[in-house]
Design an enzyme around this catalytic site. Sequence first.
Site, PDB file in Angstrom:
ATOM      1  N   HIS A 201       0.832  -1.193   0.000  1.00 11.43           N
ATOM      2  CA  HIS A 201       0.000   0.000   0.000  1.00 11.43           C
ATOM      3  C   HIS A 201       0.869   1.246   0.000  1.00 11.43           C
ATOM      4  O   HIS A 201       2.082   1.178   0.247  1.00 11.43           O
ATOM      5  CB  HIS A 201      -0.926   0.013   1.220  1.00 11.43           C
ATOM      6  N   ARG A 283      13.434  -5.907   3.795  1.00 13.59           N
ATOM      7  CA  ARG A 283      12.416  -6.525   4.638  1.00 13.59           C
ATOM      8  C   ARG A 283      11.091  -6.094   4.004  1.00 13.59           C
ATOM      9  O   ARG A 283      10.853  -4.911   3.776  1.00 13.59           O
ATOM     10  CB  ARG A 283      12.536  -6.044   6.077  1.00 13.59           C
ATOM     11  N   ASP A 285       7.128  -5.728   3.868  1.00 16.70           N
ATOM     12  CA  ASP A 285       5.973  -5.582   4.754  1.00 16.70           C
ATOM     13  C   ASP A 285       4.798  -6.426   4.267  1.00 16.70           C
ATOM     14  O   ASP A 285       4.546  -6.539   3.063  1.00 16.70           O
ATOM     15  CB  ASP A 285       5.578  -4.102   4.808  1.00 16.70           C
ATOM     16  N   GLU A 314       7.836 -10.300   5.837  1.00 19.18           N
ATOM     17  CA  GLU A 314       6.992 -10.378   7.031  1.00 19.18           C
ATOM     18  C   GLU A 314       5.876 -11.369   6.726  1.00 19.18           C
ATOM     19  O   GLU A 314       4.949 -11.075   5.977  1.00 19.18           O
ATOM     20  CB  GLU A 314       6.401  -9.011   7.382  1.00 19.18           C
ATOM     21  N   HIS A 378       8.449  -3.826  16.544  1.00 19.21           N
ATOM     22  CA  HIS A 378       7.698  -2.574  16.635  1.00 19.21           C
ATOM     23  C   HIS A 378       6.194  -2.778  16.786  1.00 19.21           C
ATOM     24  O   HIS A 378       5.465  -1.812  17.004  1.00 19.21           O
ATOM     25  CB  HIS A 378       7.964  -1.726  15.393  1.00 19.21           C
ATOM     26  N   ASP A 379       5.712  -4.009  16.667  1.00 16.89           N
ATOM     27  CA  ASP A 379       4.281  -4.296  16.723  1.00 16.89           C
ATOM     28  C   ASP A 379       3.835  -4.967  18.008  1.00 16.89           C
ATOM     29  O   ASP A 379       2.632  -5.119  18.219  1.00 16.89           O
ATOM     30  CB  ASP A 379       3.883  -5.202  15.548  1.00 16.89           C
ATOM     31  N   ASP A 425       1.584   2.556  20.319  1.00 17.72           N
ATOM     32  CA  ASP A 425       2.818   2.265  19.601  1.00 17.72           C
ATOM     33  C   ASP A 425       3.955   3.190  20.007  1.00 17.72           C
ATOM     34  O   ASP A 425       5.126   2.826  19.893  1.00 17.72           O
ATOM     35  CB  ASP A 425       2.587   2.359  18.093  1.00 17.72           C
ATOM     36  N   ARG A 429       8.198   2.545  20.412  1.00 13.91           N
ATOM     37  CA  ARG A 429       9.039   3.144  19.387  1.00 13.91           C
ATOM     38  C   ARG A 429       9.640   4.459  19.865  1.00 13.91           C
ATOM     39  O   ARG A 429       9.727   5.432  19.124  1.00 13.91           O
ATOM     40  CB  ARG A 429       8.223   3.356  18.110  1.00 13.91           C
TER      41      ARG A 429
END
Length: 566
Positions: A201, A283, A285, A314, A378-379, A425, A429
């Site tokens: 996206h 990497r 997504d 991912e 990060h998730d 989040d 982060r």
Amino acid sequence: MFRTGFISVLAFNLLAGLGEAAHTRPERTLHLRLSLRGGGGQQSTLAPKYQSNRALKLDEFTPPFGTLIRSRSGALFSPTPTPHWFEDALVYQIYPLGSPAIHGQRVEGGGFFGNVTPFNDLTSPAQNRLQELRKWYDHLQELGVTAIYFSPMFESETHGYDTVDYYQIDRRLGDLDAFKTMVKELRERGIKVILDGVFNHTGRKFFAFQDLVKLGADWKQSQYKDWYFIKEGNSTFGDAFSYRSWEGHEELPELDVENPDVRDYLFKVGKFWLEEGGADGWRLDVAHELPPAFWRDFRTACTEAKGDHVLLGEVIHGDYNVWVGPTKGLMHSGTNYQLSKALWSSIKDNNFWELKHSFERDSQLYREMSLLTFLSNHDVSRVATLLPNYQQVYLAHFLLLTVRGIPCIYYGDEIRVTGLKEDGDGALRGAMLEPDPAAWPEGGKNLYDAISNLLKLRRDPALAALRLGSQVLLFTTNTELVFARYALGHSPVIVAVNNGGDHVHLEVALGPACVAPGQKLRCVWGEGADAGCVPDTLTARIHVPPFTGRIFVCESPAAAAAETAE
């Protein structure tokens, strides 16, 4: 280097189903939670985005579509296997932009550098914050980092996943020259660079989507109307059309990667950053949401730019074999969510049976892959929050660095930084702490030193099986675990873990570990005596103190005698 074996179709499908049932995708909160549009669940009734998002058939791997070559005997092989630098790596994840929300409240700045503004005005001069990474160069090198995976760095509106320009570094971080300088300096220290490719996206201000927005009711006249999944209707932004977006979040319109123009554009992006930018890999997504044929062809394009690049996908749901296949021309590696969760939760719950199941599933389904293992990212909540006890955090990292796979450390985890997902989040982060042990949380220096020393052990040629070897379980209880790593031509390595509060002496059968009578079990990590020589019964009595792990190398009688003589 991994041994192959037979698995029935029935068992394969059963285990794949168990893996899906055991995992749910970690929620990714985008921007401020209160500003999200579209809800995120409203697209659950839509038809699958790509009917082609399924395992490729054999004839779909052949040239010119992929990177495979058919030998004279008819076998298929890849001329660009997973590069050794990646299989041997300690990967370090840095989130440079951050997410400006804690407890649902906006905070100014975030990300690794700590002072990155939450919103990009897309007009200000570039700020070279990438040069600030120099402050941590020694910290990273002394830890043992050999590759850095940077979360999104391209020009975006907020957190990096709403890309505006794939050819520009986000002006809040720097520019192309600053990036190339950083890559050069890291390479001089033996550190590779992996970029985050968000190709599923874009942001709404990406040039192709902006063309649609500006045309309004005449959107069908746009040359980019087929770049996205557009249809009649309207959006919550007041557009004269509706569109498919990532998990219903309309800030993130989804590209159609089966459109030839979109494919050509993204392939050029992939090659640009490997050739011009000097990056070493991608990497990728939400790679499991895109067809494997796209990743096959993306790899072909990247191979043209840099033969020893790596593609790290991912992948969370389903069977990773659909998208990851280093010898099939697909992605070289993927994120091993099914194993990573068990690495910490089996410790927290005193349930090494969970880890045993994950080991077995990994061995049966993914034994020919080198997947990325991690404790935090990060998730998800940081491991030091999930395991508040220092000994447990240490054991989790001990397992991360001894089990099969490529270990990845999320920035700050090595010094026991905390962060809870439910706090937003922004709590995950935030700014990296100064590279000064005096500024670190309690136990941070001990954890950093332990990780650094374990990584030195992984790089020891005598213990190559820790990096290259297959894996077999030898002993399991709720709080005790023993497994072996073994590789052809290398000495087997025995790893023992005790998550209990008492000293234990474990009677372990070593037959599955490819050891031989007369070999000496020499301790190379952990307190306690060696475990003696392997008897004809192929058993060993291993002492493991409370809340710790031990590593033994199986030496031949000749090597053991030489060690004794010295």
